[in-house]
Design a protein around this motif. Structure first.
Motif, mmCIF file in Angstrom:
data_model
loop_
_atom_site.group_PDB
_atom_site.id
_atom_site.type_symbol
_atom_site.label_atom_id
_atom_site.label_comp_id
_atom_site.label_asym_id
_atom_site.label_seq_id
_atom_site.Cartn_x
_atom_site.Cartn_y
_atom_site.Cartn_z
ATOM 1 N N HIS A 112 95.295 45.363 47.103
ATOM 2 C CA HIS A 112 94.419 46.529 47.083
ATOM 3 C C HIS A 112 93.218 46.253 47.993
ATOM 4 C CE1 HIS A 112 96.314 47.124 43.003
ATOM 5 N NE2 HIS A 112 96.443 48.318 43.542
ATOM 6 N N CYS B 11 90.494 44.828 45.902
ATOM 7 C CA CYS B 11 90.710 43.423 45.530
ATOM 8 C C CYS B 11 90.388 42.516 46.718
ATOM 9 C CB CYS B 11 92.145 43.212 45.079
ATOM 10 S SG CYS B 11 92.556 44.080 43.555
ATOM 11 N N CYS C 38 95.609 41.025 41.986
ATOM 12 C CA CYS C 38 95.444 41.457 40.593
ATOM 13 C C CYS C 38 96.791 41.677 39.908
ATOM 14 C CB CYS C 38 94.586 42.717 40.502
ATOM 15 S SG CYS C 38 95.423 44.217 41.043
ATOM 16 N N CYS D 196 100.170 44.062 44.228
ATOM 17 C CA CYS D 196 98.960 43.416 44.746
ATOM 18 C C CYS D 196 98.983 41.950 44.347
ATOM 19 C CB CYS D 196 97.717 44.107 44.174
ATOM 20 S SG CYS D 196 96.181 43.228 44.496
HETATM 21 ZN ZN LIG Z 1 94.735 44.519 43.261
#
Ligand SMILES: [Zn+2]
Length: 137
Positions: free
Chosen positions: A64, A67, A31, A28
């Motif tokens: 994600h 996210c 993050c 990702c």
């Molecule tokens: Zn993420």
């Protein structure tokens, strides 16, 4: 400079999605955590379309779903930034934004403060008649 808010979102094909995922080793880009099997993810525009980003591969990365939502809808998110960019663009072009309605509880600068229910009346109201059965008897 790309005009703000004019690029249409273009979905990736499943093959492009796989390529994108593998290009970033399934990490990702928001993050830096690995996107685990079964975890919902989206191909995110690193620079939001509404902020002048394009659909090209270099501007897309797997993130994600959670996210991406935070990036888009958070208080410092893309939507907030896009709204600010739009206001700045309008200001730059001399376009005034529509005046906002006065919020409840606010008053115009210099106006007397709004009377509140908790504030005692300066002058007593005259007694009201006929409200109670006993007065009508
Ligand atoms: Zn993420």
């Amino acid at each position: 400079m790309t005009d703000v808010g004019t690029t249409a979102r273009k979905p990736l094909t499943p093959t492009q999605r796989l390529k994108l995922f593998e290009r970033f080793s399934g990490v990702c880009q928001l993050c830096s955590r690995k996107i685990e099997a079964g975890e919902p993810w989206v191909d995110e525009h690193l620079r939001a379309l509404s902020l002048g980003g394009g659909n090209e591969e270099a501007n897309r990365a797997p993130v994600h779903k959670a996210c991406a939502d935070a990036k888009t809808y958070g208080p410092e998110g893309d939507l907030a930034k896009a709204a600010k960019a739009k206001r700045q663009k309008m200001a730059h072009l001399g376009i005034r934004s529509a005046s906002k309605p006065i919020q409840g509880g606010q008053s115009l600068p210099g106006a007397n403060p709004a009377r509140r229910a908790t504030k005692p009346l300066e002058k007593a109201l005259p007694p009201r008649r006929g409200l109670f059965r006993s007065e009508n008897a």
